[in-house]
Design a protein around this motif. Structure first.
Motif, short mmCIF file in Angstrom:
data_model
loop_
_atom_site.label_atom_id
_atom_site.label_comp_id
_atom_site.label_asym_id
_atom_site.label_seq_id
_atom_site.Cartn_x
_atom_site.Cartn_y
_atom_site.Cartn_z
N VAL A 1 0.84 -1.20 0.00
CA VAL A 1 0.00 0.00 0.00
C VAL A 1 0.88 1.25 0.00
O VAL A 1 0.64 2.20 -0.76
CB VAL A 1 -0.94 0.01 1.23
CG1 VAL A 1 -1.88 1.21 1.16
CG2 VAL A 1 -1.73 -1.30 1.32
N VAL A 2 1.93 1.24 0.82
CA VAL A 2 2.86 2.38 0.90
C VAL A 2 3.49 2.62 -0.47
O VAL A 2 3.56 3.75 -0.95
CB VAL A 2 3.94 2.11 1.97
CG1 VAL A 2 5.04 3.17 1.92
CG2 VAL A 2 3.30 2.05 3.35
N LYS A 3 3.94 1.55 -1.11
CA LYS A 3 4.59 1.65 -2.44
C LYS A 3 3.63 2.25 -3.47
O LYS A 3 4.01 3.20 -4.18
CB LYS A 3 5.01 0.24 -2.88
CG LYS A 3 5.48 0.14 -4.33
CD LYS A 3 5.91 -1.27 -4.70
CE LYS A 3 4.78 -2.21 -5.02
NZ LYS A 3 4.03 -1.91 -6.23
N ASN A 4 2.42 1.72 -3.54
CA ASN A 4 1.50 2.18 -4.59
C ASN A 4 0.98 3.59 -4.33
O ASN A 4 0.85 4.40 -5.25
CB ASN A 4 0.35 1.17 -4.76
CG ASN A 4 0.85 -0.15 -5.33
OD1 ASN A 4 2.04 -0.29 -5.63
ND2 ASN A 4 -0.03 -1.12 -5.48
N ARG A 5 0.70 3.87 -3.05
CA ARG A 5 0.18 5.22 -2.74
C ARG A 5 1.25 6.29 -2.99
O ARG A 5 0.92 7.43 -3.35
CB ARG A 5 -0.34 5.26 -1.30
CG ARG A 5 -1.63 4.45 -1.09
CD ARG A 5 -2.87 5.24 -1.46
NE ARG A 5 -2.98 6.42 -0.63
CZ ARG A 5 -3.58 6.46 0.56
NH1 ARG A 5 -4.20 5.38 1.01
NH2 ARG A 5 -3.62 7.57 1.27
N ALA A 6 2.52 5.93 -2.83
CA ALA A 6 3.60 6.89 -3.11
C ALA A 6 3.58 7.28 -4.59
O ALA A 6 3.88 8.43 -4.95
CB ALA A 6 4.96 6.28 -2.75
N GLU A 7 3.22 6.35 -5.47
CA GLU A 7 3.13 6.65 -6.90
C GLU A 7 1.84 7.42 -7.23
O GLU A 7 1.82 8.28 -8.10
CB GLU A 7 3.19 5.36 -7.73
CG GLU A 7 4.48 4.57 -7.57
CD GLU A 7 5.71 5.32 -8.08
OE1 GLU A 7 5.55 6.24 -8.89
OE2 GLU A 7 6.82 4.97 -7.64
#
Lengths: 376, 133
Positions: free
Chosen positions: A156-162
């Motif tokens: 979730v952290v990875k995708n929300r950063a994008e």
């Protein structure tokens, strides 16, 4: 002799919640895609949608005064957009037409979605809880692959950063592992922020013979759709009743094999991937099903950052469904648009270097899965 | 109060409260299915026998549902998961525990009161509960 097929033009209506009809959103995406392609004439239309009702594509084309060609409305659950793209690609590849228009439109109901997939007795018995099926799938992944809740939160952290950098995304703020794990527990092990939001949006792609499109337009190397094999329903998104499925390949795996074979590439050749992150566990399971790692080895990909920006296979540079939300008919097409824009050097602030080969994956109720490979 | 099965043909409920799930065994390929089906989802055969399924199984997957899904007659939170029967058949089921149950835990089939329907009847479905019968 088959034709080389290009993504000649793309158009997106933002994903979120809007005070507009599904037809209006479709009109705006189609207009943008046709303009991007230089307003070509087209001979076929394929419209992906699940909840838009009868003849939804006809309404969009009707509003634009662009009817007269065959218009086919396509439903394949979460993979609807991939299914429509497959039909358009086949039509152009076979010479049935030179140019086909693909659109995906959706205005999802709010709350837990009532699906005609379930019989009334399953609803009454509490067995029609879609997030609970996602949770069981996540539990199985945790058991089989040693995935932890922190790993799920990390996706979730990875995708929300994008998603912060994607103007069409519904959620454009970054998050932390702690914040994800503090969000409400929906169904163990899935917390609210690990689940994508069903929402609204539209996407359109002009699919055209490569020799008629601009010379550097990205190519559709393969567009495949596959359904589950007998006995394996339990292993997919909708376990209802089934047998041990450990040796039955998942629909995603079958579709990926077919796409790799047609395109002449394998997982090692991919520069970027957009995959189905309906929930955080679904994305990690896709790593295994698509062959990025052996079965059971996905935890290392997450922990090494192999699927983050700068890693070996950046996954969901668009922010994924966890940032964009999921308008079923449109979501698969938005993945393909992200790949095309990256390969075309048009991804703006999200642009990665040397994007030449990308894979898009969607899987959903049926069960069925679509895998599309886009190349320079 | 009158009791009503949530769906005819899913299970048999005796007057003493004994419950048996009904399934199909394919005469051609021996594939087991729940609920009873006219065609075999493995080989397509229309030759099948209705059988009583095993009442004992083990927990294969479980979670807890915290929000009532559409149409649900019962209360939240509730246990939800997959039970594996000795025959290898895996069945999606309610679980009577309101917390996650450990993989491999022995489970037994029970009749489960869901709630009252619009006709004032108690709707009964099947569930699995930790323990042996």
């Amino acid at each position: 002799m088959t034709n080389s097929v290009a993504v000649a033009g793309v158009g997106l209506h933002p994903f979120g919640r809007f005070d507009r009809t599904v037809t209006q959103m479709g009109v705006s995406a189609v207009r943008a895609a046709l303009e991007d392609a230089g307003n070509p004439s087209f001979q076929s239309v394929f419209c992906a949608t699940v909840y838009s009702g009868v003849a939804a594509g006809h309404k969009v084309l009707g509003a634009l005064g662009l009817t007269g060609t065959p218009i086919v409305n396509v439903e394949a659950g979460c993979a609807s957009g991939g299914a429509a793209l497959m039909l358009a690609t086949n039509a152009v590849r076979s010479g049935q037409c030179d140019t086909a228009l693909v659109l995906g439109i959706e205005k999802m109901p709010r709350g837990i979605i009532r699906s005609s997939f379930f019989e009334p007795w399953r609803e009454q018995s509490g067995l029609a809880a879609t997030p609970a099926y996602f949770a069981l799938r996540a539990m199985r992944l945790m058991r089989d692959s040693g995935i932890t809740k922190e790993d799920l939160a990390q996706i979730v952290v990875k995708n929300r950063a994008e998603g912060v950098n994607n103007e069409i995304a519904m959620y454009r703020t970054a998050t932390t592992v702690e914040a994800v794990l503090e969000s409400r527990l929906v169904c163990e092990p899935l917390h609210l922020h690990m689940l994508c939001s069903p929402n609204e949006g539209a996407a359109a792609i002009v699919v055209q013979r490569s020799d008629l499109a601009r010379r550097d337009a990205p190519k559709i190397a393969s567009a495949q759709l596959r359904s589950h094999l007998p006995g394996s329903i339990l292993g997919e998104a909708t376990p209802l009743s089934g047998v041990a499925d450990e040796n039955i390949p998942a629909a995603s795996t079958i579709a990926a094999h077919a796409a790799f074979e047609e395109a002449g590439y394998g997982p090692d050749d991919l520069d970027l991937i957009e995959c189905q992150d309906t929930d955080a566990a679904r994305e990690i399971l896709a790593y295994e099903e698509l062959g990025l790692c052996a079965r059971g080895d996905s935890a290392q990909l997450v922990r090494n950052g192999d699927t983050a920006r700068g890693g070996r296979w950046p996954v969901n540079l668009s922010g994924g469904l966890l940032s964009k939300g999921e308008p079923l008919g449109a979501s698969a097409l938005a993945q393909i648009i992200e790949l095309s824009n990256q390969i075309d050097g048009r991804a703006g602030i999200r642009q990665i270097e040397n994007a030449q080969i990308g894979l898009a994956h969607t899987v959903g109720r049926g069960a069925n899965a679509a895998v599309v490979i886009i190349t320079k | 109060m009158t009791a009503r099965m949530v769906h005819d043909g899913l299970f048999r409920l005796d007057s003493d409260g004994d419950i048996r799930l009904l399934g199909s065994r394919c005469e051609e390929c021996s594939h087991l299915q729940f609920p009873v089906a006219e065609t075999c989802s493995m080989c397509g055969s229309e030759r099948s026998t209705t059988i009583d399924l095993e009442r004992q199984g083990t927990l294969w997957l479980s979670t807890v549902v915290t929000n009532a899904p559409p149409g649900y007659l019962g209360e939240v939170p509730y246990g939800f998961g997959v039970v594996e029967l000795p025959s290898g058949l895996r069945i999606i089921t309610l679980i009577t525990e309101k917390e996650v149950v450990e993989f491999g835990t022995p489970l037994r089939l029970v009749a489960h009161d869901l709630g009252i329907n619009d006709d004032g009847e108690m709707v009964v479905t099947y569930a699995f509960s930790p323990g042996s019968s």
